[in-house]
Design an enzyme around this catalytic site. Structure first.
Site, mmCIF file in Angstrom:
data_model
loop_
_atom_site.group_PDB
_atom_site.id
_atom_site.type_symbol
_atom_site.label_atom_id
_atom_site.label_comp_id
_atom_site.label_asym_id
_atom_site.label_seq_id
_atom_site.Cartn_x
_atom_site.Cartn_y
_atom_site.Cartn_z
ATOM 1 N N GLY A 1 -40.719 -3.480 -9.251
ATOM 2 C CA GLY A 1 -40.766 -3.767 -10.577
ATOM 3 C C GLY A 1 -42.262 -3.519 -11.035
ATOM 4 N N GLY A 2 -42.463 -4.221 -12.119
ATOM 5 C CA GLY A 2 -43.817 -3.794 -12.971
ATOM 6 C C GLY A 2 -44.912 -4.824 -12.648
ATOM 7 C CD GLU B 1 -39.314 -1.168 -5.469
ATOM 8 O OE1 GLU B 1 -38.798 -2.051 -5.746
ATOM 9 O OE2 GLU B 1 -40.673 -1.027 -5.483
ATOM 10 N NE ARG C 1 -30.273 -2.439 -17.399
ATOM 11 C CZ ARG C 1 -31.105 -3.072 -16.266
ATOM 12 N NH1 ARG C 1 -32.009 -4.049 -16.892
ATOM 13 N NH2 ARG C 1 -30.926 -2.465 -15.209
ATOM 14 C CE LYS D 1 -45.794 2.257 -7.162
ATOM 15 N NZ LYS D 1 -44.577 2.773 -6.594
ATOM 16 C CD GLU E 1 -46.120 4.644 -3.421
ATOM 17 O OE1 GLU E 1 -44.977 4.123 -2.709
ATOM 18 O OE2 GLU E 1 -45.695 4.857 -4.617
ATOM 19 C CE LYS E 2 -51.762 13.245 -6.739
ATOM 20 N NZ LYS E 2 -53.301 13.646 -6.970
ATOM 21 C CE LYS F 1 -40.582 -4.130 -2.996
ATOM 22 N NZ LYS F 1 -38.948 -4.037 -2.869
ATOM 23 N NE ARG G 1 -31.592 -6.215 -8.062
ATOM 24 C CZ ARG G 1 -32.542 -5.524 -7.856
ATOM 25 N NH1 ARG G 1 -33.510 -5.956 -6.826
ATOM 26 N NH2 ARG G 1 -32.970 -4.650 -8.772
HETATM 27 C C1 MV4 Z 1 -44.843 4.945 -9.502
HETATM 28 C C2 MV4 Z 1 -44.807 5.839 -10.316
HETATM 29 C C3 MV4 Z 1 -45.595 7.073 -10.179
HETATM 30 N N1 MV4 Z 1 -45.780 7.278 -8.845
HETATM 31 N N2 MV4 Z 1 -45.203 5.293 -8.077
HETATM 32 C C4 MV4 Z 1 -43.249 1.361 -9.978
HETATM 33 C C5 MV4 Z 1 -42.625 0.048 -10.650
HETATM 34 C C6 MV4 Z 1 -41.387 0.522 -11.627
HETATM 35 N N3 MV4 Z 1 -41.263 -0.237 -12.498
HETATM 36 C C7 MV4 Z 1 -42.353 1.696 -11.999
HETATM 37 N N4 MV4 Z 1 -43.084 2.182 -11.108
HETATM 38 C C8 MV4 Z 1 -43.668 3.309 -10.888
HETATM 39 N N5 MV4 Z 1 -44.081 4.001 -9.543
HETATM 40 C C9 MV4 Z 1 -45.561 6.432 -8.137
HETATM 41 N N6 MV4 Z 1 -46.175 6.823 -6.797
HETATM 42 C C10 MV4 Z 1 -44.608 5.535 -11.650
HETATM 43 C C11 MV4 Z 1 -43.794 4.402 -12.133
HETATM 44 C C12 MV4 Z 1 -43.382 3.936 -13.250
HETATM 45 C C13 MV4 Z 1 -44.437 3.506 -14.234
HETATM 46 C C14 MV4 Z 1 -45.635 3.500 -13.844
HETATM 47 C C15 MV4 Z 1 -46.694 2.886 -14.631
HETATM 48 C C16 MV4 Z 1 -46.267 2.486 -16.136
HETATM 49 C C17 MV4 Z 1 -45.085 2.685 -16.605
HETATM 50 C C18 MV4 Z 1 -43.991 3.231 -15.657
HETATM 51 C C19 MV4 Z 1 -42.726 3.370 -16.144
HETATM 52 C C20 MV4 Z 1 -41.820 3.989 -15.173
HETATM 53 C C21 MV4 Z 1 -42.062 4.459 -13.710
#
Ligand code: MV4
Length: 448
Positions: A164-165, A288, A338, A158, A200-201, A116, A292
């Site tokens: 993903g998470g 990102e 889903r 990250k 990231e912010k 990433k 796929r």
């Molecule tokens: C973020 C974000 C806000 N700001 N990145 C990255 C993985 C994806 N599954 C969720 N991600 C996020 N990336 C930046 N710069 C918000 C999310 C995000 C999230 C983050 C923490 C907890 C729950 C979330 C649910 C949806 C999106």
């Protein structure tokens, strides 16, 4: 021309790929684990090969086993689907070395977009907006603290190998960053065998907007519009819709242009997705690129009339894209729900078991992609997603109404599912008004 396709996947996506192969008169080879002997994909393919034990590691993640199945059964192509080996550059490389056509981009591109930090750098070089943050790897906690001061809290840490998470942490202040950074490192190491991090912010409650792109081997790249995938739980999407209600026609054009530029900058070939975050003020940022086919591709198929998996196969065969950007017309509105074998009230705990009775909705504008049938035993070893209900109607209101009706008609007896939970969301005023962002489930569905 591809003559025989091995599908390196299971469940509804394997079934979906087998169907399009049959349409294209391509023979199919299914692979299955011991737990999937009775699975629908195992039964539907022309040939089926057992590739190992029930656990994913022993079967659907077992590259050697899958490649030997392809070689011994004379498959000249492999479709990886999503999950499992679909974004594993070694697997794509192995296919190439064995002279098997891989349905996807070159392994070098999978590798680059899988990192990433490298993906971010590629997009910065191409002048595509990215979230403010670190352009390099973060070396240690002190470095993280320094960078956070520059970026300003809140920040999100990250995993460079993530997506993903897994391996992400949000921090609103120094203390949270101190504990969060180390936790994210550990989680990343455990999940990906690598703890390279970037930061990231943190954009609060953004919308997740992604563009479907198609790229052939001759530099032609088009986009098929966007999907709004803001409704997520535990970092897994559960509802997607296309188009997004929050994009103006101008924004769609602009972001679409950026998605195409992103694909070109990456040297992309085949079908892919460019993910953006959209903040409350309408600013968008590259997040990102997914190399796929995605779970939610059918909603794009509904509003464009394009069979994306068919396009993937044609592109891999070396055909030129017949469609130009101007040919792409977005018609009506599509929603996907889903359906998971899980218990929303118990923190979405998986609930595998035997399907004792099944009734699937159908009718004009209703599509169900699934590997379910009456008597089928849902194994506990894999993802809990068991079906996708996709509706298409002239406008969003009609699509909502069609989805309510489809979910109401659908019957899965014997296992607990999120059907009722989905039905509730389809009637939730915030969702119905198109105002649900990525915080919707956590903030508004009153789970637990
Ligand atoms: C973020 C974000 C806000 N700001 N990145 C990255 C993985 C994806 N599954 C969720 N991600 C996020 N990336 C930046 N710069 C918000 C999310 C995000 C999230 C983050 C923490 C907890 C729950 C979330 C649910 C949806 C999106």
């Amino acid at each position: 021309m591809i003559k025989k396709m091995l599908i390196a996947n299971r469940g509804e996506i394997a079934v979906r790929i087998i169907r399009v192969c049959r349409e294209m008169e391509i023979e199919t080879v299914a692979v299955y684990s011991v737990a999937d002997k009775e699975a629908l994909h195992t039964q539907l393919a022309d040939e089926a090969v057992c590739i190992g034990g029930a656990s994913s590691e022993d079967s659907y993640l077992n590259m050697e086993s899958i490649i030997s199945a392809a070689v011994t059964h004379g498959a000249d192509a492999i479709h990886p689907g999503f999950g499992f080996l679909s974004e594993n550059p070694q697997f794509a490389k192995l296919c190439k070395q064995c002279n098997i056509t891989y349905i996807g981009p070159d392994y070098t591109v999978i590798e680059k977009m899988g990192n990433k930090v490298a993906a971010r750098q590629t997009m910065i070089n191409a002048k595509i907006p990215v979230v403010p943050g670190t352009n390099n790897e973060i070396k240690d906690l002190n470095h993280a603290l320094q960078e956070a001061e520059k970026t300003g809290y809140p920040v999100i840490v990250k995993a460079a190998s993530g997506g993903g998470g897994k391996g992400i942490r949000v921090a609103y202040n120094k203390d949270e960053l101190k504990s969060g950074f180390l936790a994210a490192c550990k989680e990343s190491m455990a999940s990906f065998g690598d703890d390279t991090m970037y930061m990231e912010k943190f954009i609060e409650n953004p919308r997740h907007i992604e563009f479907q792109i198609l790229a052939d081997n001759y530099g032609n790249v088009i986009h098929l519009g966007e999907r709004d995938c803001s409704i997520q739980r535990h970092h897994q999407k559960i509802i997607e819709e296309a188009p997004s209600v929050v994009l103006s026609e101008d924004q769609r054009k602009e972001m679409g242009k950026m998605a195409v530029r992103a694909a070109k900058a990456a040297g992309y070939k085949n079908a892919g997705t460019v993910e953006f975050l959209l903040d409350k003020t309408g600013k968008y940022y590259f997040m990102e690129m997914n190399t796929r086919i995605q779970v939610e591709h059918p909603i794009t198929e509904s509003i464009t009339g394009i069979d994306i998996v068919k396009e993937q196969i044609l592109i891999a065969q070396g055909e030129k894209l017949k469609l130009k950007q101007n040919d792409i017309k977005l018609t009506g509105h599509a929603i996907e729900c889903r359906i998971n074998a899980e218990i929303p009230e118990k923190n979405f705990m998986p609930s595998p078991g035997v399907v004792q009775h099944l009734h699937l909705p159908a009718g004009n504008g209703v599509r169900v992609d699934t590997g379910l049938y009456t008597g089928y035993r849902i194994p506990s070893e894999y993802d809990s997603m068991i079906a996708k209900v996709i509706v298409h109607a002239p406008d969003r209101e009609a699509a909502l109404q069609k989805m309510r009706s489809a979910l109401d008609e659908m019957l899965i007896v014997g296992v607990e599912t999120n059907l009722d939970f989905q039905y509730q969301i389809m009637r939730h005023p915030v969702f119905c008004e198109g105002k649900a962002d990525t915080g919707f489930i956590e903030n508004l569905m009153h789970i637990k």
